[in-house]
Write a protein that holds these residues in place. Sequence first.
Motif, short mmCIF file in Angstrom:
data_model
loop_
_atom_site.label_atom_id
_atom_site.label_comp_id
_atom_site.label_asym_id
_atom_site.label_seq_id
_atom_site.Cartn_x
_atom_site.Cartn_y
_atom_site.Cartn_z
N GLN A 3 0.82 -1.21 0.00
CA GLN A 3 0.00 0.00 0.00
C GLN A 3 0.86 1.26 0.00
O GLN A 3 0.46 2.30 -0.52
CB GLN A 3 -1.00 0.00 1.16
N ARG A 4 2.07 1.18 0.58
CA ARG A 4 2.94 2.36 0.56
C ARG A 4 3.45 2.60 -0.86
O ARG A 4 3.59 3.73 -1.31
CB ARG A 4 4.11 2.17 1.52
N ILE A 5 3.70 1.49 -1.55
CA ILE A 5 4.14 1.61 -2.94
C ILE A 5 3.01 2.19 -3.79
O ILE A 5 3.23 3.06 -4.63
CB ILE A 5 4.56 0.22 -3.48
N GLU A 6 1.77 1.75 -3.52
CA GLU A 6 0.62 2.31 -4.24
C GLU A 6 0.54 3.82 -4.04
O GLU A 6 0.29 4.57 -4.97
CB GLU A 6 -0.69 1.68 -3.73
N MET A 7 0.76 4.25 -2.80
CA MET A 7 0.69 5.68 -2.51
C MET A 7 1.81 6.42 -3.27
O MET A 7 1.61 7.51 -3.77
CB MET A 7 0.79 5.94 -1.01
N CYS A 8 2.98 5.80 -3.35
CA CYS A 8 4.09 6.42 -4.09
C CYS A 8 3.73 6.52 -5.57
O CYS A 8 3.99 7.54 -6.22
CB CYS A 8 5.36 5.59 -3.95
N LEU A 9 3.11 5.46 -6.07
CA LEU A 9 2.78 5.45 -7.50
C LEU A 9 1.75 6.53 -7.85
O LEU A 9 1.74 7.04 -8.96
CB LEU A 9 2.27 4.07 -7.92
N GLU A 10 0.89 6.85 -6.87
CA GLU A 10 -0.09 7.92 -7.12
C GLU A 10 0.61 9.27 -7.27
O GLU A 10 0.12 10.16 -7.96
CB GLU A 10 -1.08 8.02 -5.95
N ILE A 11 1.76 9.40 -6.61
CA ILE A 11 2.47 10.69 -6.66
C ILE A 11 3.38 10.76 -7.89
O ILE A 11 3.57 11.80 -8.50
CB ILE A 11 3.30 10.88 -5.36
N LEU A 12 3.92 9.62 -8.27
CA LEU A 12 4.88 9.53 -9.36
C LEU A 12 4.23 9.82 -10.71
O LEU A 12 3.13 9.34 -10.99
CB LEU A 12 5.44 8.11 -9.36
N GLU A 15 8.55 9.75 -12.77
CA GLU A 15 9.19 11.04 -12.57
C GLU A 15 8.56 11.81 -11.42
O GLU A 15 7.36 11.67 -11.17
CB GLU A 15 9.02 11.90 -13.82
N TYR A 16 9.38 12.59 -10.78
CA TYR A 16 8.84 13.50 -9.76
C TYR A 16 9.72 14.76 -9.76
O TYR A 16 10.93 14.68 -9.51
CB TYR A 16 8.85 12.83 -8.38
N LYS A 17 9.10 15.87 -10.08
CA LYS A 17 9.80 17.16 -10.11
C LYS A 17 11.13 17.06 -10.87
O LYS A 17 12.18 17.46 -10.36
CB LYS A 17 10.03 17.68 -8.69
N LYS A 34 6.14 13.08 2.81
CA LYS A 34 7.38 13.75 3.20
C LYS A 34 8.60 13.15 2.51
O LYS A 34 9.59 13.84 2.26
CB LYS A 34 7.55 13.70 4.72
N ALA A 35 8.54 11.86 2.20
CA ALA A 35 9.66 11.23 1.50
C ALA A 35 9.86 11.92 0.15
O ALA A 35 11.00 12.14 -0.29
CB ALA A 35 9.38 9.75 1.31
N PHE A 36 8.76 12.29 -0.49
CA PHE A 36 8.90 12.97 -1.78
C PHE A 36 9.44 14.39 -1.60
O PHE A 36 10.18 14.89 -2.44
CB PHE A 36 7.56 12.96 -2.53
#
Lengths: 245, 486
Positions: free
Chosen positions: A35-44, A62-64, A235-237
């Motif tokens: 689920q943490r990876i899913e949350m990361c993928l939503e941001i990526l 990509e991110y920024k 916050k990791a992002f």
Amino acid sequence: MMKRDVHITARDLLNAMQFREGDLGRIGILSGQPQRIEMCLEILGNPIKNFSAFGYTLWTGEYKGKRITVGNGGMYAPDAALVTEIVCEGGVDVLIRLGSCGALRTYIDIDYVVIAEAALRGDGVTNYYVNDGFVPRAERELIEASSSIFDGKNVHYGTVWTTDALLRETKEIINRVIKEGAIGVDMVTSPFLTIANLYKRRALAILVVSDNLITGEMGFFDIRFFDAEREMVDKAFKLIEAIDA
Amino acid sequence: MKVLFLQPPLGGWVTWGRHIAINVNHAQLAANLREWYPEIEIKVLDCRALDMDERKMIDAINEINPDLIYMGDALQTTGVAAIAPRYKRAASLIKQQNKDVKICVGGFYYGANAPQILKETKEFDFIIYGETEVTLPELAKELSKKDPDIPSVKGLSYWDRGEVKVTAYRPLFKNLDDLPLPAYDLFPMEKYIGFGRIRNYVETYHSRGCPNGCRFCVGWTNYDPRGNSDWTHYRIRSAKRVVDELELLERKFGAKFVVMMDEDFNVYRPRIEGLIEEALKRGLNVKYFFMGRAPYFLRDKDLLKELRKAGLIQCLFGLEAVDEETLKKIKKRITVDEVEETVIRCRENKIGTVITWMVGFPDDDERAIKDRFERLDQIDPDIAALQMMTPLPGIPMTPEVEPYIEERDLSKWDFQHPVVRTKYLTREDLGRLAAWANREFYSKPGRIQRILYSKNIHLFCRLAARSYVETVDAHARAATKGEVFV
Ligand code: SF4
């Protein structure tokens, strides 16, 4: 008798997955929990699946303006070692683990964050990589960068003890590791940092507190824990944005 | 004549957190009374909203000095029958202070059981037998006369020289559009709060009854059993009138989230079409929720996109069981596939979903409950509201469940406590399985993150889900240890 030095290397696995240099980003986020990876993928942005091996999947997006690889990096020391080695071999320079831990201090509550500066090796895997005296460490610059993003009284920096035996966290063992300076316990950080150190990669483990071994409080299903998990991902992002990589 | 609508101190469903809603029954009756008998003075005291304990309640009542006090509700969501001991206690405290004040109760639970309950509750002077809409105003009017003729007030249970009597059956009120809009202006609207967090929260009630008449449904208990299955006589406020009410709530009271508590809002497609048209035409911003049946949602699946635009952010429909035999026994008249598809269609349109499901049917064993849960888990609504079989008198299924009732303390009759055993499970087993299922549902990785954080569902849906996640432990205490929350 076996002829090769090592039966399967991380490079063998990458080759088997048709890996090309540059497929992975320079920054990697690993977490055992899907689920943490899913949350990361939503941001990526524009994530592309790199490959799945043994049930571990990596995506790069990509991110920024930075290319980031995210993947489920194992829940326990053996699989964490496997995935960490694969991403190191695949060219990831900065590794960030988003995990959870039990607190070894009364003042570290459920939903607080522990940032592992070093690991105390209670796992079995790292013995295959390094000698007894080896202390796996997070990279100082990353720790410093994280301190401006993960700040406040709910964040604690220190040593995390990694164990393989969740159900054998006995009083004797826990009191010993506390004396040795551990403030948290998990099942991944030791191999994660050890392998990153061996590959000379920059690494940091960020852990949300799920329970407290001193007070006995369990927060695995506590909404505070879920919220803290969510905040850790965001916050990791921010950290990724702040670091030079 | 001074009538006081009293909501005594009361908790609520454990899964809803600190949920303080307007009493829709009081708001409607106050409006009726004001319109039909303007000479009667109306007072409202909502102790729950004003955070008043019993002492403060008594002080406030002494100050108001009413002639008639009414307590009651139309909705199961206030706490099912667990409201009854609260109302009884309030009545008892009031009578200790003032023997002359008349106390009347009515609505949910009382409507179908008025004479039986009155016999056991000397603190009440009257219980409305069946629908309250006209009976309460007429009773107030009658009591204001010098020599009230109580037997002339239809739909009432009352004391006559130590004996409980009932008056003639009162036919249902035909056209809900002829009722005035609820008297929201008399209530502390700024105090209401949904699921512990949602301010500007209002509950409404725009239809009566449900044509489906499921055999387990507690809605039956609002109605006089002498009628002709009155619960199944479905009556509505027209779409235009519903939107009038939404508009009033938004423009005058600042409502942001309206939970329409009609047990079955979407029976008629033209009403849904009308709702969309009117809400869009008037440019309303208020968001709302309604309950309905999965087959109707699918009939109207082409309307979901527009419904979302017109303010629908969340809906509820029942699953209850997943095996055909049980569905047939309870006369649910849905298929599991319909429920599943409704979730999919709603999700495509960013409409949050709530599914009710049940445990505690007489034939339930551990496998049946676990299979039921497994299917629900697959269907994967945003919120799963588990209701334990609560066989209130007045429900068609009650006679066959009656032999399995083991808990008679009504404070536990709130859907969240096991009050029956089954042929194969003890009451304790049932409570344990309910707690297990709730925990499983609200700790599933992926689902948790979707319902708490995903922007694909409206903030209010996420806040409601948060309440369910937060209360998993408390729900387990209710289900397994008997802790009372209503
Ligand atoms: S469809 Fe719902 S409201 Fe209608 S009778 Fe069945 S359970 Fe009750």
